[in-house]
Structures are given as C-alpha cells and as structure tokens.
Design a protein around this motif. Structure first.
Motif, short mmCIF file in Angstrom:
data_model
loop_
_atom_site.label_atom_id
_atom_site.label_comp_id
_atom_site.label_asym_id
_atom_site.label_seq_id
_atom_site.Cartn_x
_atom_site.Cartn_y
_atom_site.Cartn_z
N SER C 499 60.13 47.04 118.83
CA SER C 499 60.09 47.99 117.73
C SER C 499 59.68 47.30 116.43
N THR C 500 60.20 46.10 116.22
CA THR C 500 59.85 45.38 114.99
C THR C 500 58.37 45.04 114.95
N ILE C 501 57.84 44.66 116.12
CA ILE C 501 56.40 44.37 116.16
C ILE C 501 55.62 45.61 115.71
N GLY C 502 56.01 46.76 116.23
CA GLY C 502 55.34 47.99 115.85
C GLY C 502 55.41 48.23 114.35
N ALA C 503 56.59 47.97 113.78
CA ALA C 503 56.75 48.20 112.35
C ALA C 503 55.78 47.33 111.56
N TYR C 504 55.63 46.08 111.99
CA TYR C 504 54.69 45.21 111.26
C TYR C 504 53.26 45.68 111.44
N MET C 505 52.96 46.24 112.62
CA MET C 505 51.61 46.77 112.80
C MET C 505 51.36 47.89 111.80
N MET C 506 52.36 48.74 111.60
CA MET C 506 52.18 49.79 110.61
C MET C 506 52.00 49.21 109.22
N GLY C 507 52.71 48.11 108.96
CA GLY C 507 52.52 47.44 107.67
C GLY C 507 51.08 46.97 107.50
N VAL C 508 50.53 46.41 108.59
CA VAL C 508 49.13 45.97 108.53
C VAL C 508 48.23 47.18 108.28
N GLY C 509 48.55 48.28 108.94
CA GLY C 509 47.79 49.51 108.71
C GLY C 509 47.79 49.89 107.25
N PHE C 510 48.94 49.78 106.63
CA PHE C 510 49.05 50.14 105.21
C PHE C 510 48.18 49.22 104.36
N ILE C 511 48.19 47.92 104.72
CA ILE C 511 47.36 46.99 103.94
C ILE C 511 45.88 47.36 104.08
N PHE C 512 45.48 47.72 105.29
CA PHE C 512 44.09 48.15 105.47
C PHE C 512 43.78 49.34 104.57
N MET C 513 44.76 50.22 104.45
CA MET C 513 44.53 51.40 103.62
C MET C 513 44.32 51.00 102.16
N VAL C 514 45.14 50.04 101.70
CA VAL C 514 44.98 49.59 100.32
C VAL C 514 43.61 48.94 100.14
N VAL C 515 43.25 48.08 101.11
CA VAL C 515 41.95 47.43 101.04
C VAL C 515 40.84 48.48 101.04
N GLN C 516 41.02 49.48 101.88
CA GLN C 516 40.02 50.54 101.97
C GLN C 516 39.83 51.21 100.61
N ILE C 517 40.95 51.50 99.95
CA ILE C 517 40.84 52.18 98.66
C ILE C 517 40.15 51.26 97.65
N LEU C 518 40.58 49.99 97.59
CA LEU C 518 39.99 49.07 96.62
C LEU C 518 38.50 48.90 96.89
N TYR C 519 38.18 48.73 98.15
CA TYR C 519 36.77 48.55 98.53
C TYR C 519 35.95 49.78 98.13
N SER C 520 36.52 50.95 98.43
CA SER C 520 35.74 52.17 98.20
C SER C 520 35.57 52.48 96.72
N ILE C 521 36.52 52.02 95.90
CA ILE C 521 36.36 52.26 94.47
C ILE C 521 35.04 51.65 94.02
N LYS C 522 34.72 50.48 94.59
CA LYS C 522 33.49 49.81 94.19
C LYS C 522 32.29 50.27 95.01
N TYR C 523 32.48 50.34 96.33
CA TYR C 523 31.32 50.55 97.18
C TYR C 523 31.30 51.91 97.88
N GLY C 524 32.33 52.71 97.68
CA GLY C 524 32.40 53.96 98.43
C GLY C 524 31.22 54.87 98.15
N GLU C 525 30.88 55.69 99.14
CA GLU C 525 29.76 56.62 98.98
C GLU C 525 30.10 57.64 97.92
N ARG C 526 29.24 57.75 96.87
CA ARG C 526 29.53 58.70 95.79
C ARG C 526 29.25 60.12 96.27
N ASP C 527 30.07 61.04 95.79
CA ASP C 527 29.87 62.44 96.16
C ASP C 527 29.21 63.16 94.99
#
Ligand code: HEM
Ligand code: CU
Lengths: 297, 217, 655
Positions: C499-527
């Motif tokens: 269960s703890t391993i799973g929790a850390y995987m979700m933590g990694v998922g969250f970090i990816f989300m943060v990276v995704q947002i930061l990355y997209s602020i600069k490079y995201g496709e403009r609408d």
C-alpha cells in the motif's frame, strides 16, 4: 492499451489472493462462530450480486470506448443525435432496482436476526468497559474480572454488555463477528459465540486518543469445563479488584493483562450512572440484569 | 433612479418594472432586487435549519438536568417571557406597518414604524438580558447542566439574531432618511422585514417548545 | 519577564519536532521570498487591485483552484507520512501523538480544504459561462465566500506551527475532544477553522442556486441547461440544507470547550450521541456535495469528447435530484453499531443502497453516450474512464457497507478506508481532474501537455490501485483504522508495504502533474479559438480566457447544447457582434471589504483559539463594522462603456 492489461492482471492476482487467502490471516473470511458466519455469508452474497452487474458494466465501458474511439476511417457507426431510448433506460433503471431489492430484503432479514442470541442456549454475560487505553471485562455470573483478555466458553451464546468509562471506543472480535461501540453512560448489547476452542484477537475499533493503537485484547475460547476450571483458578489465585483499585486502573495508561478474583458488585452500574446512565435508554439492561445490584447513587 | 439600473443587461430576466404583464413592487425593480430577495429567502431556509438543529438539541437535553433546576422550576416567572412574546409579536406587526407605509410612499410613516420596531426589539433584548442575568444570580449558568446549556444557547442564539437585526435596521433607517424611498432602499427594507418576521416565527416556537412546554410539564 | 516570555513562546510555537522546525524555516523563507518578489517587481498594487479585491468569478475560481492544489499538496504530504509510518510494523518514524495529528489534519484538509475549494473553483469558472451570464448572482458575496474559506484554511493550517495540531480525527467525536481529554488549542483550531470556512460554503450554496435559477441566458429553460449546472444546483441544494448542521455541531462543541457547557460531555447530563448525529447529518450529504459536481463534469466531458449528445438527459437530471434528496436520509449508516435498533438500521441501510440505483443509471448513460460516438482519447476522457471504473467499484463496496450485517464487521476497519478513498479519490478527485483538464484552456488560454499528463495519469491510477486494493484485504484481516503502528506478528506487513508503494506512486503522479503545469505554462499549445475541444456549451463560444464581461452580447439559447447547435447552423458570437450594436455593460465593482471582513474573522478566530477574549472581541467588532459599511453601500456596480466593449472585442479579433 498495454497498461490496461497490466492493471487487469494485477487486479486478477489480487482477487486470487482473496480467494486463496482464507487462512488465519483473514479472520473475516474465516469465521469462527455463527455470528461471524452470518456476516460472512452476507459479504459473499452482496459481492456476487453487485459483481455480476458491475464487472460486465466496466467491461462494457472499455469495449464501447475502444470500439468507438476516434480514428481516421473508423467504420463504427456514428449517430451524434441519438440520445434517447425509452426501453434501454427502463432496462437500466430496472437492473439496479432488482439487485438492490434482493440485497435489501436479505439485509433487513439478517439485521433483525442478529438482534437475537445465535442459539437457544443459556447465554453467559460478560460486561465490557473500555478505559483509556485498556479493556476491563467483568463476569456478573462468575464474579471475576479480567483486564485486556477474556476467556469464554465455546458453543454457548455470549452476551456482551458494553460501556465506556472513557471516550467512545468500539468492541470488535473479527473472528467471532460483530462490532459495537462502547459509549459512556450507555449499556449496549452484542451477541457472539465461538464454535471451537482457540485464541482470537479483539480490538478497540474507534479512535480514543493517544494510545488507541494499544487497545487490542485476547479472547480465549475454551470448552465449558476448561472455562469453569479457569474461573476457579482466578478466584483462588488472584487479588480482588477494589474501588480504589478501579480508580487507579481507570487512569490513562497502557497496561498488560491481569485478572481479579472479585470486584465491587455495583461497579458496572456505578460506571454507567456516573457517565449519565440515567438519561440513556438502558432500561432493558436494568431489567435483565437482576443479578447486578442497583446503583448506589 | 431605478430606470438607470434596470437598463442593465446583466443576464437577468427581469428587465423592466413590468414582468409578465404585472407591475412589480418597487423592491423588485432594481437589477439586484429580485436576486437579493430570492437569495435572502434561501438564506432564511438555512437559518431555519440552524434553529432546527438547536431545537432538536434542546429537546434531547431538556430533561438532562443533572440534579439541578428543571424547566418547570426555571420558568416560574410567567410574566417575563409572556411580555417578551407580546413585545416581539407587536414588533413584527409594526414592521409590517412599515412596509405598508413604504408601499404608500410615505417616508415619514415608514421611518416612524421602523423606529417603533427598533424600540420594541430593544426592549425585547433588554427583557431577555434581564431574565438571563436573574438566572445567573441564582446560579443557573450554562455550565450547570446540559439542559441549561441547551436553553441558553437556543434562546441566546435567537437573541443574537434580534440584536443583529436591530443594528441592521438602524443602518437602513439612516439611509431612508437620507435618500428617501427608492428601489434600493425598498429592497433593503423589504429584506429586513422578512428577517424580522422570521425571527418572530422562531420565537413562537421557542415560546411554545421551550417556555410553555416547560411550564406545563 | 524574559522567562515568562520564553515559556509563552514554547507553548505558543510548536517545538521539539525536527520536521516542524524545518517547516517553520520553510514557511518563513517562502513568506520572505514572496514578500521580496512582490516588492522587487512592484507587484503589491497589482495583487491588491487584480486579485484581492476582485469580484470576478473567473479570478475567484482561479484563486480557489490554487488553494485547492496547495491543500492537495499538504494533505498529500500528510498521507505519505502516514503511509511511511505504516509501511513496516513497530516503526518509530512518527510517534502516536504525531500520527494522530496527521490523520486528523489529512482528513479535514482533504475534504474541507481540498475537495470543497476544488469544486467551488469549477463552479466559479464554468457555471456563469455555461449559463451565458456575466457573473454570479452575488459577486460581492462570492468574494466573501472565497476569503472566508481562505482564512478558515489558513487558521486551520496555522495549527501546525502555532499551538499544535488538532488530534481528534476529522470527525472530532466528543467526549474525546472535550477539554478533559483534549486540553490543547489544536481542537479549537479545528472548530474555528471549519466554522469560518463553513460560513463561506453556505454563502456559495445560496449564490449558485440563485445564479442558476435567475441568471440563465434568454431561452435557456431549466431542461436546456448543461448537466454540469444541474449538478451544481443539486450540490448547492445539499449544501444549504446540510451545512447548518455542521455549524451547530461545531458551535456547540466550541461552547462546551470555551464556556464549560455540557452538550457533549460525559458529565453534567451531556450526550455525545447528539454531536455524532449532527455531524453526520452534514457529513453524509457532504460526500454527495463533492461527488455530484464530479458527475456533472463527466456528463460534459463524455458528450464533448464523443461528439454526441448526452444520452438520457432527463434521466440524468432525475438521478441528480433523487441523489440529492435521498442523501439526507442515510446519515445514520455511519454508526450502525452505535446501539440503534434493527429497525432503524434497516431503514438507513436500505436508504443508502437506494442511492446506488440512480448512480448506476448515470454510468449506463455515460457508456451509451460513447456508444455510436467518436471518442477522442484525450486527458479529460482518460480521467473520465478512470473515474467511472473506480467509482463503480467504490459504489459496490458502498453497497456492501450499507448491508448492515457486513458493516457490523468492517466498520472502522481498513475496508471502510478503502471504500471512501475509492469514492473520494477515484470518484471526486478523478472527476475533478477530468474537469480541470477540460476547462484549463478556458481558464488560462493554453492546453496542458498531453504526454506529461499521461505519465501523471498512469502513475496516479496504478498507484491508486496498488495503494488501496491491499487496504480492502487489510480490512478483512481485521486491521482497524487510525492505528499508528501494528505488531509484526499480525500478518499485515506485506499488504501495508504494498500500500505504501502505491501511495508513493501517486505522489510521483502528482509531481508529474506539477511538472506538466509548469511545462505547459511555457510551451503549452495556445488556445486562440476559444473552442479547443470542439465543445458543446456556451463557455466555448467566448475567447479563452474570457473577457471581464464574458459575453459582449448575451446569446439567445434555443437548444440544449447551445453552442454546438449554433455551430451546426453556422452561427457564432462574432456574428452577433456585427449584427447588434454594443451596449454599455453593467458590472459589479471590486471591493476590498470581503478580504478585510474575513481577515477580521480570522483575527477573532485566532483570539478564540487561545481564549484571548479581547482579541476575539476586536475581531468580531471589525466584522460588525465591515458589515454595517456594506449595509450602507448603495451603489456597487458600474458600466463598461459600449466603446470599450467594442475595443476589447476588436482586440480579441472578434470585431
Ligand atoms: C452507492 C453509494 C454509496 C454507498 C451505498 C455508501 C455507503 C457507505 C456507508 C454505509 C458508509 C459507512 C461505513 C461505516 O462507517 O462503517 C460509508 C462511509 C463513507 N463513505 Fe460511502 N457510500 C457510497 C458512496 C460514497 C461516495 C460517493 C462518497 C464520497 C464521495 C463516499 C464517502 C464515504 C466516506 C468519506 C465514508 C467514511 C467516513 C468516515 O467514517 O470517516 N461514499 N459509505
Ligand atoms: Cu455516508
């Protein structure tokens, strides 16, 4: 797509674990008494009944999403305005209604059944008091008391009468089934019974402060003769629990197991009364517990 | 004044003083009028539930006197709470008269009745405070028993509501005095009168559930 | 003097824990950094004018969203700390007291300071735009709601470094939380933090009901409204009827603790059951408050990305309403084992199961919306699929818990924990994330990167199952919730470790989300079109992000998927700009008072936490003064001149 498979595989493996895991490690799936068994059967029944709808529905979800996924030259039908079908909707209002109706019927039946002793035999009463952070068990018929462990005879209904002289807790013996809160001022009843001799783990199941995690206790189920012998042994070898002793015991602490040859006759009633027992619906207990003395208040 | 406001194109369906052929009362003619009034009705629903929870608690704890004073003994001064009741009912009536004056566009009367309402409200709060202080001197405090906790909290919450209403009403009176009866003031006055009637209804329940039940039991 | 000061400080500040010193330092550093940046770039005025005083629903939505994500982070860290402690038996990573504090703050934060602002963020961002309105019904009140939430959350979180965290569980049952067994100020932080933010929630409920009932574009009958708005209506109805019960529960417990009353004490005739009733009268509806909007989001996403009308619209509306009503009738299922009679338990058990019926109907309708559609596999649809799957099983275990005899066994065990995480993460969070990805371009004008998003998705999803499926098993093994450790011979080690391993995987998922947002602020496709998903409802008819006034001309609505139908007929709002003359637009004024009033609430709350009555009085007086000032206010709106609207539309390339 590939990773969905992996997820499926993992879930399957986990399912297998459940099926093969009916060992000592899974007390809920390995009931040791009639009460736990009833509850276990209910668990199986609802798993199957809900599973036969939900598993196909989830599979359908993925099949539909896959078949109608957007790709160039898709041959699948596309009807952007199709949004109503009386018959289809009647069907899926109907399916859950039927399933729930069955589960509800069984639930009501079993809930009422669990109010009564599991068998028509003379029950034994154990009064349970949760304290910070320990359990006190008093035996009104035998006149003895134990802390953090109890012995019960097998093949005979046990009537637990539960209260608390500390914040709310809950009394739970997973192998024997059933749980009930221990509430200050209230005397609540829980029927239980063990089939076979053995030692089962009991737990405090409701958070009650700092050392709540230390509130497990042992339940030794033994044959009636062994039980009687044990009572005699306690009576002859252990000290008595006095009111002062109880006051000491009820202070916040974590302690080991102990036993007492006797306890003040009105102890349990006094515990109830000092925590507002007079305002709570305890009349059934006052009437049933003729052997227990009336409160001294 | 109001014509400037309801020219708005804020997405509202009420664009003119006439709605579905009927002439609307003044308080509904501003853009905010109908919104605020509906919003306030919903707020009253939540407040009603709030009081409902307090009533339920009081009812559960009514007999939990812990060997202390019971409700029958506590409410022996019938005149006191009867006077409170009469005063508050009257104030509810005078607040209706105020609305009536507003409909007739009579600024003086409107202010007059509102002031009467405020004075009645103040005397209600005064009497209630006196009652509480009396209890306090007899040693009947909130920490004596669950029953008293429930009593002081329920009645006290109502008293706080009334006090708040008084401050609010005074604030509105000053505005009517300065700006007269326009759509904005009409809306404010209408809403405070809703509030006042609501408190009156809650009091009727307090009177019957707390005081009368106590005296009769 | 100095000694007294020292003693005061050592009680006032939480001491003795390296982790807390570390966060003290971090908090001070971050605050300094923020102050420095704002000063250096001369942004204070900007902050005040554009954000703190704003009454614009879009900006308030964004502030809610940022707060929710921050709180998700804090709650997530709490979760990882707990899972680390439980990974192996007999660990001393956290001691008992510390563990108790952490599960308390975790639960409270996740439900009240993460899920609630998250749904409010999406209410604010989407509802007025979907309705074709220029703002909510009460923009000023909307700002109050946000700042009350903000300061409530701040007060609660402050307990980590000042005074000590609450430790009575997120339900905070008395008599445990009464003074004799819980003397510290931690519990007061809980009571006041929740109370202050709860007032904001009630106001939001009222606000959105009136908005939905009164502010729809001409022609948009209720039955032509987007389903998300229906779900918000259902959720807000539940809010206004449920939250007062929480207000009272918290208030009475506070009076007990501060005035020595006896509502829920063991002595003096108190009755703890009463608190438990009041709490769950709110508590159960609360879980539906947060899941209903998620249902609404799914309905929007599934229809949009299948390029098809939603299947069974009327059924969808009916099921939302049925759920919101029935959710009031089930609260006692949280304490089947608290001495209720078989009759009472049967009633509440069956009522709880009944909620499964409309929920099941919704799932069928979503599937059949995809059926014969063209499902585009984008991030919103990924999260939608994940949500339906996970929630279906969460509902299944919910029905098992509602079957009373089963609950007699698994109540308060890890089975229960797994159930509600499956519904709250798998249902609410997954659904809200679908909504977040869906509306993100509308909020900020650019899309979030799909690749990084998919990494986040898989880590979070697989992590979820790895974390919570073993917890069902732990429940069957008899592991109770809220234990800070367990013996090695219990046989729980492998499942806990997994269960703890799973929790850390979700933590990694969250970090990816943060990276995704930061990355997209600069490079995201403009609408640039305002309609990146080929949407169906009115929010996609305006530019991204929408201008201050949302719609230069309010469109007339004829059909359900108003924007989709307009597109089919070859119409757009740009045409409207050419056909109709621009008119002055009536808009609410900004105001700093909501912020100041909530600040006074915060001051009052802080004073009460420490029983500093003078400070409480000052705070409440401030509140009263700001309220009177509001009452005295007669004009709180202005007009944007027609020429300015025209200029702004031209700048957006729409005129
Ligand atoms: C078919 C739908 C559902 C049913 C029948 C159901 C049933 C139940 C029952 C009977 C319990 C009490 C179990 C116990 O305490 O022993 C429970 C607990 C809980 N459920 Fe559900 N549930 C459903 C859906 C949901 C949803 C949608 C959410 C949240 C979004 C949710 C969140 C929770 C939470 C948070 C708790 C536990 C609270 C606590 O004790 O800390 N459930 N559910
Ligand atoms: Cu519930």
């Amino acid at each position: 797509m590939k990773t969905w498979w992996r997820k499926g595989l993992f879930l399957g493996a986990l399912g297998l674990l459940f099926l093969t895991g009916c060992s000592e490690k899974y007390p809920l799936l390995d009931p040791q008494g009639p009460v736990a068994r009833k509850e276990y059967h209910m668990l199986l029944l609802t798993t199957i009944l809900t599973g036969i709808v939900i598993v196909p529905v989830v599979i359908l979800l993925f099949v539909v999403a896959f078949r109608y996924r957007d790709r160039p030259n898709s041959k699948a039908a596309y009807k952007p305005d199709w949004h109503e079908s009386k018959w289809l909707e009647i069907i899926w209002w109907g399916i859950p209604v039927i399933i729930i109706l069955i589960i509800a019927t069984v639930t009501v039946k079993e809930t009422f059944a669990l109010q009564y002793p599991p068998e028509k035999k003379e029950p034994i009463t154990v009064e349970v008091t949760s304290l910070d952070w320990k359990w006190l068990f008093t035996y009104p018929e035998q006149g003895i008391a134990t802390v953090n462990y109890m012995n019960i005879p097998t093949d005979r209904p046990v009537k637990f009468v539960l209260t608390s002289d500390a914040p709310i807790n809950a009394f739970w013996i997973p192998s024997l089934g059933g749980m009930q809160y221990t509430m200050p001022g209230m005397a609540m009843r829980l029927w239980s019974q063990a089939d076979e001799p053995g030692t089962y783990i009991g737990k405090g199941a409701n958070f009650s402060g700092k050392h709540f995690a230390k509130m497990s206790f042992k339940v030794n189920a033994q044959s009636q003769e062994d039980f009687d012998k044990w009572v005699e042994e306690i009576k002859s070898t252990k000290p008595a629990l006095t009111n002062e002793g109880y006051a000491e015991l009820s202070k916040q602490s974590v302690v080991g197991e102990s036993a007492y040859s006797s306890y003040p006759e009105d102890l349990y009633m006094n515990i109830l009364m000092k925590n507002g027992g007079e305002y709570m619906p305890n009349h059934w207990m006052m009437m049933e517990n003729q052997k227990t003395a009336q409160p001294t208040k | 004044m109001s014509t400037a406001i309801h020219k708005s194109s804020h997405g509202s369906v009420h664009e003119s003083p006439k709605y579905k052929g009927k002439v609307l009362p003044l308080e509904y003619t501003s853009h905010e009028g109908p919104l605020n009034i509906l919003g306030f009705w919903i707020f009253l629903a939540t407040d009603l539930i709030l009081f409902g929870c307090l009533f339920a608690t009081y009812f559960v704890l009514r007999t939990h006197v812990d060997g202390g004073v019971t409700d029958k003994e506590l409410f022996d001064n019938i005149t006191s709470f009867t006077a409170e009741t009469v005063i508050l009912l009257t104030s509810s009536f005078t607040s209706s008269l105020a609305i009536f004056a507003m409909r007739n566009n009579n600024k003086k009367r409107l202010i007059g009745w509102l002031i009467v309402t405020v004075i009645l409200g103040l005397s209600f709060v005064g009497l209630e405070l006196r009652e509480f202080i009396e209890y306090y001197h007899e040693g009947y405090t909130m920490s004596r028993s669950a029953f008293l906790s429930g009593f002081f909290t329920l009645v006290g919450t109502h008293g706080c509501h009334v006090s708040l209403g008084i401050i609010w009403m005074i604030s509105i009176i000053t505005q009517i005095a300065r700006y007269g009866i326009d759509a904005i003031n009409a809306r404010k006055t209408f809403i405070i009168s809703l509030y006042w009637h609501f408190l009156d209804i809650v009091w009727v329940f307090i009177f019957s559930v707390v005081y009368l039940t106590g005296v009769v039991s | 003097m100095l000694d007294r000061l020292k003693e005061f400080a050592s009680n006032f500040f939480v001491t003795g824990e390296p982790m807390i010193y570390m966060s003290d330092v971090a908090i001070v550093l971050v605050s300094l950094a923020i102050i420095f940046t704002l000063t250096y770039f001369k942004k204070w005025k900007w902050l005040w004018r554009e954000w703190i005083t704003t009454v614009d629903h879009k900006r308030i939505g964004i502030m809610y969203l940022i707060s929710a994500l921050l709180m998700l982070f804090r709650g997530g860290v709490d979760a990882l700390l707990m899972r680390t402690q439980l990974a192996l038996p007999n660990q001393h990573f956290l001691d008992a007291q510390h563990y108790n504090e952490i599960f308390t703050t975790h639960g409270t934060i996740m439900i009240l300071f993460m899920a609630m602002p998250f749904i409010f963020a999406l209410f604010n961002i989407a509802v007025p735009l979907q309705l074709g309105a220029r703002d909510v019904a009460f923009p000023y009140l909307n700002a109050i709601s946000f700042w009350m939430f903000f300061f409530g959350a701040l007060l609660f979180n402050l307990s980590f470094v000042i005074g000590g965290s609450p430790d009575g569980g997120w339900m905070s049952y008395p008599p445990l939380t009464e003074l004799p067994t819980d003397p510290g100020p931690g519990e007061n932080f809980y009571l006041l933090g929740l109370q202050i933010s709860g007032i904001g929630s009630i106001a939001t409920g009222i606000n959105f009901i009136v908005t939905i009932l009164k502010m729809r574009a001409p022609g948009m009958k209720l039955m032509k409204m987007p389903l998300f708005c229906w779900s918000v209506l259902a959720s807000c109805i539940v809010i206004i009827f449920a939250f007062p019960a929480l207000t009272i529960a918290l208030l009475l417990l506070m009076i007990d603790r501060m005035a020595g009353a006896h509502f829920f004490t063991m002595t003096g005739g108190g009755n703890p059951m009463m608190y438990i009733n009041l709490f769950w009268v709110w508590g159960h509806p609360e879980v539906y408050i947060v899941i209903l909007p998620a249902f609404g989001i799914l309905s929007e996403v599934v229809a949009t990305f299948s390029r098809k009308k939603i299947f069974g619209y009327a059924s969808m509306v009916a099921s939302l309403m049925v759920i919101s009503i029935v959710s009031y009738l089930v609260w006692a299922h949280h304490y089947f084992v608290m001495g209720a009679s078989a009759g009472v338990n049967s009633f509440f058990g069956v009522a709880s199961m009944i909620i499964g019926i409309p929920t099941g109907v919704k799932i069928f309708n979503w599937i059949f919306t995809m059926f014969r559609g063209r499902v585009r596999m984008t991030l919103p649809i990924y999260w939608t699929m994940a949500m339906i799957t996970c929630f279906a099983f969460g509902g299944m275990t919910g029905i098992m818990l509602a079957a009373v005899p089963i609950d007699y066994q698994v109540h308060n065990s890890y089975f229960l924990i797994a159930h509600f995480h499956q519904t709250l993460i798998g249902g609410v969070v997954f659904g809200l994330l679908a909504g977040l990805y869906y509306w993100w371009p509308k909020m900020f004008g650019f899309k979030l990167n799909e690749r990084l998003g998919k990494w986040a998705f898989w880590f979070f999803n697989i992590g979820f199952y790895v974390c919570f499926m073993p917890q069902y098993a732990l429940g069957f093994m008899g592991m109770t919730r809220r234990v800070y450790t367990y013996p090695a011979d219990a046989g729980w080690t492998s499942m806990n470790f997994t269960s703890t391993i799973g929790a850390y995987m979700m933590g990694v998922g969250f970090i990816f989300m943060v990276v995704q947002i930061l990355y997209s602020i600069k490079y995201g496709e403009r609408d640039l079109t305002g309609d990146p998903w080929d949407g169906r409802t009115l929010e996609w008819s305006v530019p991204s992000p929408a201008p201050e006034y949302n719609f230069a001309h309010i469109p007339e609505v004829e059909e359900r998927d108003a924007w989709w139908e307009m597109k089919q007929k070859g119409q757009s709002l740009v045409q409207l700009n050419h056909q109709k003359p621009f008119e002055p637009i009536h808009m609410p004024n900004n105001s700093g008072r909501p912020f100041i009033m909530s600040l006074f609430f915060f001051i009052a709350g802080f004073g009460l936490v420490f029983n500093w009555w003078w400070m409480g009085a000052v705070g409440l007086l401030g509140v009263a003064v700001t309220m009177v000032l509001r009452s005295q206010e007669r004009h709180d709106s202005h007009y944007i001149p027609a020429e300015e609207v025209q200029r702004s539309e031209a700048a957006l390339g729409r005129f």
